[in-house]
Design an enzyme around this catalytic site. Sequence first.
Site, PDB file in Angstrom:
ATOM      1  N   ASP A  57      -2.481   0.534   7.981  1.00 53.96           N
ATOM      2  CA  ASP A  57      -1.267   1.331   7.708  1.00 53.96           C
ATOM      3  C   ASP A  57      -0.150   0.966   8.678  1.00 53.96           C
ATOM      4  OD1 ASP A  57      -3.447   4.143   7.177  1.00 53.96           O
ATOM      5  OD2 ASP A  57      -2.721   2.647   5.736  1.00 53.96           O
TER       6      ASP A  57
ATOM      7  N   HIS B 136       0.912   5.070   1.337  1.00 54.63           N
ATOM      8  CA  HIS B 136       0.205   5.900   2.313  1.00 54.63           C
ATOM      9  C   HIS B 136       0.904   7.251   2.400  1.00 54.63           C
ATOM     10  CE1 HIS B 136      -2.127   6.833   5.905  1.00 54.63           C
ATOM     11  NE2 HIS B 136      -1.012   7.240   6.469  1.00 54.63           N
TER      12      HIS B 136
ATOM     13  N   SER C 235       4.853   6.676   2.362  1.00 53.34           N
ATOM     14  CA  SER C 235       5.469   5.386   2.687  1.00 53.34           C
ATOM     15  C   SER C 235       4.820   4.292   1.851  1.00 53.34           C
ATOM     16  CB  SER C 235       5.242   5.027   4.165  1.00 53.34           C
ATOM     17  OG  SER C 235       5.628   6.099   5.020  1.00 53.34           O
TER      18      SER C 235
ATOM     19  N   ASN D  38       0.853  -1.185   0.000  1.00 50.26           N
ATOM     20  CA  ASN D  38       0.000   0.000   0.000  1.00 50.26           C
ATOM     21  C   ASN D  38       0.886   1.231   0.000  1.00 50.26           C
ATOM     22  OD1 ASN D  38      -2.408   1.631   0.435  1.00 50.26           O
ATOM     23  ND2 ASN D  38      -1.773   1.831   2.568  1.00 50.26           N
TER      24      ASN D  38
END
Length: 203
Positions: A144, A108, A135, A106
Amino acid sequence: LRIAVLASGRGSNFAALLAARERGELSADFVLLASDKPDAAALQLARMAGVPTLLLEPHDYAERRDYDAALFERIAASKPDVLVLAGFMRIIDGDALKPWVGRMINIHPSLLPKYRGLHTHRRALKAGDTEHGASVHYVTAELDGGPVIAQTVLPIEAGDDENTLATKLLPLEHQLLAAVVSLIADDRLALTDNGIAFDSEPL
Ligand code: GRF
């Protein structure tokens, strides 16, 4: 490498991955673009790029976990090696994502572990931070919270507001995500029991 991308909105990170592939910087096939939003521009981008799309709408499912189970079952049918969350704005049920831990990343827009969740630019400004960033991390059940692979940093300047920060950060996100996905495509990055393994040669 077979990549499935999940996006809920504009899709500029997805577009950045497509562009990296066009430039020959990313040896991967995009097997699916999945979205939870019918008006996601990412769906249009995928159609124009000839990437198969999947739209699954949450209101068709009674429970969140039923939606997530159906979504990941349909994604699995495309046989992806890696899932990339690129602006996917749902918290995924732990059971649905369990089989993908180590194969799902992911991006973020914060310097994790700071500012997990939403409104990251606003929170960094409010905190008086002098720098901000994004990140890319492996996805785990913790929102996250998975192991961070790489970060990009930019200074917060006087006069910056939420919009200028987001605007300055976005191209850096694109570079960061494309670089990480390229490492994964070249088999030079893996999540192991001891953390993230990186190698200058394919692992
Ligand atoms: C990006 O800022 C990303 O960091 C965050 O949501 C935004 C998605 O933008 N998760 P896009 O849909 O990739 O343009």
